[in-house]
Design a protein around this motif. Structure first.
Motif, PDB file in Angstrom:
ATOM      1  N   LEU A 214       0.830  -1.200   0.000  1.00 30.08           N
ATOM      2  CA  LEU A 214       0.000   0.000   0.000  1.00 30.08           C
ATOM      3  C   LEU A 214       0.869   1.255   0.000  1.00 30.08           C
ATOM      4  CD1 LEU A 214      -2.712  -1.070   2.613  1.00 30.08           C
ATOM      5  CD2 LEU A 214      -3.026  -0.855   0.138  1.00 30.08           C
ATOM      6  N   LEU A 215       1.911   1.238   0.819  1.00 27.78           N
ATOM      7  CA  LEU A 215       2.811   2.392   0.887  1.00 27.78           C
ATOM      8  C   LEU A 215       3.542   2.597  -0.438  1.00 27.78           C
ATOM      9  CD1 LEU A 215       4.256   1.805   4.472  1.00 27.78           C
ATOM     10  CD2 LEU A 215       2.870   3.773   3.744  1.00 27.78           C
ATOM     11  N   ALA A 216       3.972   1.488  -1.055  1.00 26.55           N
ATOM     12  CA  ALA A 216       4.701   1.578  -2.333  1.00 26.55           C
ATOM     13  C   ALA A 216       3.789   2.124  -3.437  1.00 26.55           C
ATOM     14  CB  ALA A 216       5.247   0.204  -2.715  1.00 26.55           C
ATOM     15  N   ASN A 217       2.560   1.651  -3.462  1.00 23.57           N
ATOM     16  CA  ASN A 217       1.621   2.125  -4.497  1.00 23.57           C
ATOM     17  C   ASN A 217       1.194   3.560  -4.262  1.00 23.57           C
ATOM     18  OD1 ASN A 217       0.972  -0.008  -6.525  1.00 23.57           O
ATOM     19  ND2 ASN A 217       0.588  -1.197  -4.672  1.00 23.57           N
ATOM     20  N   ASN A 218       1.182   3.976  -3.012  1.00 28.44           N
ATOM     21  CA  ASN A 218       0.864   5.381  -2.732  1.00 28.44           C
ATOM     22  C   ASN A 218       1.893   6.308  -3.368  1.00 28.44           C
ATOM     23  OD1 ASN A 218      -0.507   7.587  -1.357  1.00 28.44           O
ATOM     24  ND2 ASN A 218       1.278   7.643  -0.004  1.00 28.44           N
ATOM     25  N   GLN A 219       3.156   5.851  -3.408  1.00 22.64           N
ATOM     26  CA  GLN A 219       4.207   6.661  -4.016  1.00 22.64           C
ATOM     27  C   GLN A 219       4.030   6.789  -5.529  1.00 22.64           C
ATOM     28  OE1 GLN A 219       6.562   8.423  -2.349  1.00 22.64           O
ATOM     29  NE2 GLN A 219       5.396   7.752  -0.546  1.00 22.64           N
ATOM     30  N   LYS A 220       3.325   5.843  -6.118  1.00 25.64           N
ATOM     31  CA  LYS A 220       3.109   5.862  -7.559  1.00 25.64           C
ATOM     32  C   LYS A 220       1.840   6.644  -7.949  1.00 25.64           C
ATOM     33  CE  LYS A 220       5.086   1.201  -7.951  1.00 25.64           C
ATOM     34  NZ  LYS A 220       4.792  -0.201  -8.344  1.00 25.64           N
ATOM     35  N   THR A 221       1.081   7.056  -6.934  1.00 25.83           N
ATOM     36  CA  THR A 221      -0.203   7.713  -7.184  1.00 25.83           C
ATOM     37  C   THR A 221      -0.022   9.219  -7.321  1.00 25.83           C
ATOM     38  OG1 THR A 221      -1.307   6.003  -5.881  1.00 25.83           O
ATOM     39  CG2 THR A 221      -2.548   8.023  -6.296  1.00 25.83           C
ATOM     40  N   PHE A 233      -2.065  10.948   3.787  1.00 28.15           N
ATOM     41  CA  PHE A 233      -2.409   9.578   3.398  1.00 28.15           C
ATOM     42  C   PHE A 233      -1.278   8.613   3.727  1.00 28.15           C
ATOM     43  CE2 PHE A 233      -3.776   6.147   0.498  1.00 28.15           C
ATOM     44  CZ  PHE A 233      -5.087   6.036   0.936  1.00 28.15           C
ATOM     45  N   HIS A 234      -0.020   9.070   3.555  1.00 28.33           N
ATOM     46  CA  HIS A 234       1.116   8.207   3.913  1.00 28.33           C
ATOM     47  C   HIS A 234       1.075   7.851   5.396  1.00 28.33           C
ATOM     48  CE1 HIS A 234       5.239   6.669   4.181  1.00 28.33           C
ATOM     49  NE2 HIS A 234       5.322   7.386   5.288  1.00 28.33           N
ATOM     50  N   ASN A 235       0.839   8.862   6.229  1.00 29.06           N
ATOM     51  CA  ASN A 235       0.797   8.609   7.672  1.00 29.06           C
ATOM     52  C   ASN A 235      -0.344   7.668   8.037  1.00 29.06           C
ATOM     53  OD1 ASN A 235       2.960  10.335   7.970  1.00 29.06           O
ATOM     54  ND2 ASN A 235       1.697  12.112   8.501  1.00 29.06           N
ATOM     55  N   TRP A 236      -1.480   7.820   7.354  1.00 31.57           N
ATOM     56  CA  TRP A 236      -2.618   6.951   7.621  1.00 31.57           C
ATOM     57  C   TRP A 236      -2.288   5.504   7.266  1.00 31.57           C
ATOM     58  CZ3 TRP A 236      -5.954   3.978   4.523  1.00 31.57           C
ATOM     59  CH2 TRP A 236      -7.102   3.517   5.162  1.00 31.57           C
ATOM     60  N   LEU A 237      -1.625   5.303   6.126  1.00 29.39           N
ATOM     61  CA  LEU A 237      -1.249   3.957   5.711  1.00 29.39           C
ATOM     62  C   LEU A 237      -0.182   3.364   6.636  1.00 29.39           C
ATOM     63  CD1 LEU A 237      -1.042   4.335   1.822  1.00 29.39           C
ATOM     64  CD2 LEU A 237      -2.797   3.116   3.134  1.00 29.39           C
ATOM     65  N   ALA A 238       0.783   4.192   7.044  1.00 31.66           N
ATOM     66  CA  ALA A 238       1.876   3.710   7.890  1.00 31.66           C
ATOM     67  C   ALA A 238       1.361   3.221   9.232  1.00 31.66           C
ATOM     68  CB  ALA A 238       2.912   4.817   8.082  1.00 31.66           C
ATOM     69  N   ASP A 239       0.288   3.843   9.722  1.00 31.52           N
ATOM     70  CA  ASP A 239      -0.278   3.467  11.018  1.00 31.52           C
ATOM     71  C   ASP A 239      -1.486   2.558  10.888  1.00 31.52           C
ATOM     72  OD1 ASP A 239       1.611   5.024  12.327  1.00 31.52           O
ATOM     73  OD2 ASP A 239       0.354   6.818  12.263  1.00 31.52           O
ATOM     74  N   ALA A 240      -1.786   2.114   9.690  1.00 34.09           N
ATOM     75  CA  ALA A 240      -3.008   1.325   9.473  1.00 34.09           C
ATOM     76  C   ALA A 240      -2.972   0.019  10.252  1.00 34.09           C
ATOM     77  CB  ALA A 240      -3.176   1.045   7.977  1.00 34.09           C
ATOM     78  N   LYS A 241      -4.094  -0.298  10.889  1.00 31.69           N
ATOM     79  CA  LYS A 241      -4.238  -1.544  11.636  1.00 31.69           C
ATOM     80  C   LYS A 241      -5.195  -2.460  10.874  1.00 31.69           C
ATOM     81  CE  LYS A 241      -3.484   0.650  16.159  1.00 31.69           C
ATOM     82  NZ  LYS A 241      -3.059   1.936  15.586  1.00 31.69           N
ATOM     83  N   ASP A 242      -5.227  -3.708  11.294  1.00 28.68           N
ATOM     84  CA  ASP A 242      -6.161  -4.638  10.656  1.00 28.68           C
ATOM     85  C   ASP A 242      -7.577  -4.079  10.754  1.00 28.68           C
ATOM     86  OD1 ASP A 242      -4.070  -6.278  10.080  1.00 28.68           O
ATOM     87  OD2 ASP A 242      -4.434  -7.692  11.713  1.00 28.68           O
TER      88      ASP A 242
END
Length: 249
Positions: A214-221, A233-242
């Protein structure tokens, strides 16, 4: 225990029992210390400090005798559980350390119940007491009553059992103090009854297993505005929980 908080060990002169508390919370054992006017001679009549103060990190891994032996199979040396149910993770009754513990109140030592608290679950998971995706000790049914795992209070509602629990602890010689505190508490807005924080079976999307993708694809967006990609959005993904999708409460 908090690894950076200073703790002390004292011997109570009256009972002869030894206690470990946060240095700043000795007042929990001797309330008169809160006045700040107790003389050193009086303190010496109440207790004797054993050794120097030490950081909580020094007690990490120490074993202890639990107040109740209902879950002895979770302790080190016991392999009573079936493979995969979490009980192969040995060493339930030992000292863990984490920064969320404070010395603002209580003793500076917090009991962990992974089936009944988010921090409790996180700490026990990090220290290998439990394993993600396996069972946790949670001896309370859907009606808020103790299950047969808690043989002394089976069938009693957790709120109604407080008095009996204190009586049993006192009979064992393990009740240090009993007091009442007024504080805010969650109630059900429909039934006006007290709520408890309890683990329940739920379906989750295992976000943690795909977080790096998810983090890698965010960089491509391509983001408009651009700062969303690097910050929000990066911070949200980095802290994302199940992600819980069953929404049980």
């Amino acid at each position: 225990m908090n690894p950076e908080i200073r703790y002390i060990k004292v011997r109570d002169k009256k009972s002869g029992k030894q206690y470990v508390v946060a240095e700043a919370r000795l007042v929990q054992l001797y309330p008169k210390l809160a006045s700040g006017k107790v003389k050193e001679e009086q303190k010496q009549e109440w207790y004797e400090q054993i050794g120097e103060a030490f950081l909580g990190a020094e007690m990490a891994g120490w074993g202890y005798t639990p107040l109740f032996d209902y879950f002895v199979e979770w302790n080190e040396g016991e392999r009573a559980g079936k493979e995969g149910d979490g009980r192969e993770n040995l060493g339930a009754f030992r000292v863990l350390v984490d920064a969320y513990v404070t010395s603002d109140s209580g003793t500076g030592i917090v009991h962990q119940a992974p089936g009944f608290g988010e921090d409790d679950y996180r700490v026990c998971l990090a220290h290998g007491v439990i394993r993600k995706g396996t069972n946790v000790p949670c001896p309370v049914d859907s009606n808020g009553r103790f299950t047969p795992d808690v043989r002394d209070f089976v069938g009693q509602h957790v709120k109604a059992a407080d008095g009996d629990i204190c009586q049993l602890l006192k009979a064992k010689g393990r009740l240090v103090d009993k007091a009442t505190y007024s504080h805010s508490y969650p109630f059900c807005w429909r039934s006006d009854t007290p709520l408890i924080y309890k683990a329940v079976p739920s379906w989750f999307v295992a976000v943690g297993t795909v977080k790096e993708k998810l983090l890698a694809n965010n960089q491509k967006t391509y983001w408009v505005p651009a700062f969303v990609k690097e910050h929000r959005f990066h911070n949200w993904l980095a802290d994302a929980k199940d992600w819980a999708i069953s929404r049980n409460r």
